[in-house]
Design a protein around this motif. Sequence first.
Motif, mmCIF file in Angstrom:
data_model
loop_
_atom_site.group_PDB
_atom_site.id
_atom_site.type_symbol
_atom_site.label_atom_id
_atom_site.label_comp_id
_atom_site.label_asym_id
_atom_site.label_seq_id
_atom_site.Cartn_x
_atom_site.Cartn_y
_atom_site.Cartn_z
ATOM 1 N N LEU A 189 0.817 -1.206 0.000
ATOM 2 C CA LEU A 189 0.000 0.000 0.000
ATOM 3 C C LEU A 189 0.854 1.261 0.000
ATOM 4 N N ARG A 190 2.031 1.203 0.602
ATOM 5 C CA ARG A 190 2.910 2.366 0.604
ATOM 6 C C ARG A 190 3.374 2.708 -0.806
ATOM 7 N N ASP A 191 3.545 1.681 -1.633
ATOM 8 C CA ASP A 191 4.046 1.895 -2.989
ATOM 9 C C ASP A 191 2.932 2.100 -4.009
ATOM 10 N N ALA A 192 1.669 2.216 -3.550
ATOM 11 C CA ALA A 192 0.563 2.397 -4.492
ATOM 12 C C ALA A 192 0.734 3.705 -5.261
ATOM 13 N N PRO A 193 0.525 3.705 -6.585
ATOM 14 C CA PRO A 193 0.644 4.940 -7.370
ATOM 15 C C PRO A 193 -0.387 5.967 -6.912
ATOM 16 N N PRO A 194 -0.147 7.232 -7.178
ATOM 17 C CA PRO A 194 -1.137 8.265 -6.831
ATOM 18 C C PRO A 194 -2.403 8.074 -7.662
ATOM 19 N N PRO A 195 -3.512 8.696 -7.239
ATOM 20 C CA PRO A 195 -4.758 8.555 -8.005
ATOM 21 C C PRO A 195 -4.533 8.860 -9.473
ATOM 22 N N GLY A 196 -5.047 7.977 -10.314
ATOM 23 C CA GLY A 196 -4.851 8.119 -11.751
ATOM 24 C C GLY A 196 -5.018 6.788 -12.453
ATOM 25 N N ARG A 197 -4.530 6.719 -13.680
ATOM 26 C CA ARG A 197 -4.748 5.550 -14.524
ATOM 27 C C ARG A 197 -4.093 4.291 -13.964
ATOM 28 N N LEU A 198 -2.953 4.411 -13.285
ATOM 29 C CA LEU A 198 -2.210 3.236 -12.840
ATOM 30 C C LEU A 198 -2.627 2.735 -11.457
ATOM 31 N N ARG A 199 -3.367 3.545 -10.721
ATOM 32 C CA ARG A 199 -3.643 3.211 -9.334
ATOM 33 C C ARG A 199 -4.563 1.991 -9.194
ATOM 34 N N GLU A 200 -5.693 1.986 -9.895
ATOM 35 C CA GLU A 200 -6.667 0.903 -9.724
ATOM 36 C C GLU A 200 -6.126 -0.453 -10.153
ATOM 37 N N PRO A 201 -5.412 -0.554 -11.303
ATOM 38 C CA PRO A 201 -4.823 -1.866 -11.642
ATOM 39 C C PRO A 201 -3.840 -2.356 -10.582
ATOM 40 N N TYR A 202 -3.073 -1.419 -10.011
ATOM 41 C CA TYR A 202 -2.117 -1.811 -8.974
ATOM 42 C C TYR A 202 -2.844 -2.359 -7.752
ATOM 43 N N LEU A 203 -3.886 -1.640 -7.309
ATOM 44 C CA LEU A 203 -4.625 -2.082 -6.124
ATOM 45 C C LEU A 203 -5.383 -3.379 -6.395
ATOM 46 N N ALA A 204 -5.867 -3.539 -7.625
ATOM 47 C CA ALA A 204 -6.545 -4.792 -7.967
ATOM 48 C C ALA A 204 -5.578 -5.966 -7.867
ATOM 49 N N ALA A 205 -4.338 -5.749 -8.341
ATOM 50 C CA ALA A 205 -3.331 -6.810 -8.242
ATOM 51 C C ALA A 205 -2.999 -7.099 -6.777
ATOM 52 N N TYR A 206 -2.937 -6.046 -5.967
ATOM 53 C CA TYR A 206 -2.673 -6.245 -4.527
ATOM 54 C C TYR A 206 -3.759 -7.099 -3.882
ATOM 55 N N ARG A 207 -5.011 -6.767 -4.182
ATOM 56 C CA ARG A 207 -6.109 -7.520 -3.566
ATOM 57 C C ARG A 207 -6.114 -8.961 -4.024
ATOM 58 N N ARG A 208 -5.768 -9.166 -5.299
ATOM 59 C CA ARG A 208 -5.779 -10.520 -5.846
ATOM 60 C C ARG A 208 -4.604 -11.345 -5.338
ATOM 61 N N GLN A 209 -3.398 -10.761 -5.375
ATOM 62 C CA GLN A 209 -2.189 -11.519 -5.079
ATOM 63 C C GLN A 209 -1.873 -11.599 -3.590
ATOM 64 N N CYS A 210 -2.303 -10.593 -2.840
ATOM 65 C CA CYS A 210 -1.896 -10.528 -1.437
ATOM 66 C C CYS A 210 -3.086 -10.685 -0.498
ATOM 67 N N LEU A 211 -4.085 -9.813 -0.629
ATOM 68 C CA LEU A 211 -5.194 -9.812 0.319
ATOM 69 C C LEU A 211 -6.032 -11.078 0.210
#
Length: 742
Positions: free
Chosen positions: A137-159
């Motif tokens: 979560l610390r390395d999540a990109p700022p709000p924008g085009r790249l943020r949601e794909p990154y968080l989706a990958a986090y939820r899928r791979q980690c959470l």
Amino acid sequence: MTSAHTYIPDGHRLAASLAGMYAGHPDGQGLPVARRVAAIAAELIESGNWDVDATVVNIAALLHLVGRLDDPQRVDASVALAAAWLRGAGAPDSYVTAVAAAVRGAWGGVNNDASAALLRDAALLDLVSVERHADYLRDAPPPGRLREPYLAAYRRQCLTTASQLRDQLTLPGAVEMYLQRMPKLFAWLDEQPADLVPSDWRRLVEVAEIESGVSRLLAGEDPAAVRAEMPSRGLPYAEYRGRQRAIISGSHDQILELTHARIEASRNVAAEKYLESDTIHKPAVEENLFVNARRRARQLGLSTETAEDIARLLLSNAREAQERTLNDIAQRLSRLHGQILDAESPETRTDEADIAIPSLVVRSGDQPLARENELIKELRVTGLNELYPEQRRRLLQWFKLPHPYLETGQMVGSRDVDLFLQALTDGQPCKVIASIPIDGPAHLGHGTLASILVCFQGLGASAIIAFRDELDDPERSRSVMLDTLIAMAADGLDLALADAYLQQDNPAVVRTAFSLGEAIPLSTLNSALGMRLRDSATDTFRPVLRLADILHVQQPDAGGPCRTLVVDGIGGDVYVRMTRNIAERFGFLKPSALYLRPLRNLTTYEDPRTGGAVEVMTNAVPASRVAYSDNEADIRRRIKRAYTGGRGTLEEQRQFGGNPDPRICSVSSLHAFFVTREPGRYAELQQRCRAGDLLCGQCKASAADGVLEYLQRHRERQNSLSPDAINRARSLAGFLDTEGPG
């Protein structure tokens, strides 16, 4: 614990070289992760009583992540790099081998060595450490085009992975540590901003449990055993459609609360829409519900199938609530006013307030064989198939010599067919209506329809056949129509007492369609047929032509209002219901309907337009249908390769028997419609199949012989058709000259 090796790794050299080894690692957190895994491994070693080499486990923990994430040979790469470093540091071969075994066992899960098991559990436990999630979560990109794909990958791979980790841990100490760490992780996650961690993230744990149960069902485990092992807050679920598919028939508390809220809202909506004579279910909206469920699932890292099943569960409960509310309202109004809602059928108005059916059925043109019983209940037609023997018995009383399709349950449902039969018995003018798409040569599927039309012609009804042009080539369409009419005449259809036409060539149909179109809002078509914005304007007019096919035969110039019977598959019920809703506005009688189970395709193909299975015999799959013009070799080959309800081996077939349901077994379908139509013989064939006495090869051989015998008789009758019959077919098809196709 004491080491089994005399070698002690040089801690200073290792610490100095780790940063370089993990530099540019795709994980981005390779070195911190490696250090956390080593710390967890040390904690497990201290708290447990395992006979392992502590130095081997710790050095392996620091080295087992070296392989690159995008390398398909990651295990071998990690082992090679670890071995190279250890040999460079002067480690003996026995130590190198021990570390390599631990690394390989941790990655591949095939090594039963205690060191490998401990290392694997340590690596898994890192997924539930607050530090691991904080790194993401610390390395999540700022709000924008790249943020949601990154968080989706986090939820899928980690959470999501962390939420279903317990069953993967093999050591008791690791399970205990997992139970200690999870509450800390839960508390920390609840403190995070909602845009980083979804507010309903705890439901991921519950859905993971459901997914686990569904996966076990699909793997063939006993449903009762799976249900018994579900968590206490989980509700039962059931196998779906019997084809290695499962859906959720119950879910967890939060989902049930959401369902309850949806049902309460649905009751109010149902009452309001009933008073406004509006439709209730809107397939286009429902489709969007599934699309949104799948998209949300991907964002959360969930299985899209599970998300869609949950949405389907909510929708099903809401539908049931709406339907119950409608019936309650109708009964109250009836009691209040002391009158029934419809003089012909007290339940008709209530039943038909909703004209919609699942949009995929209409959009694909495919008859839903697997959903037959489902649709009988959902559409509230009078069931006539194998599940409704009493209703079928009452219908058969109208006939002196019932058609075999009625007796064997191949006629699956009806609407007000008794009103049509009463008028027919009273000698009133009655018309039977059928609709056929022109998409290729006449095949056996057309033969089943011809057989029903011949039956009602024999009872005194006129036959009207509407041909829907799907070839966009008028001359070819007329030629195909001519061949189909001649084939139906060879099956016994009296063309002198029948009418047939191409939709666009019949002015009466087009005029009626324009009149009906003025009375049907576009919202009704959207609700009933699931029209979409990308659909063309022509797509919105074709359904109105289908309605005109049914009602134009009651126009004054066609003889005026009369009893009509639509013969179709149950997927065509939406058009029947639409015409029944508007018929009285134009002074017409509501049409009745009789729904024929379609002849099954010899094999199952996927429709490239919809992605759905093509189960009904159609020209869309020439290699899987039997046309009247096909040769003997092709027919035998196709039937030999046909899909059946048989078992995987001869031994299993003899022991457990097969499934002769004609909705599943295409060979049983051929027997029911063409080869073994007599009810007694067909019942005997089914019994032999279920008992394992009749093998699929034998059944296919007899089906091929029977079909070829039928086609031989058909060709003889076609060759002996009278010139008057041929000329009548040519005239109906638009060939007014004496020469030309024929």
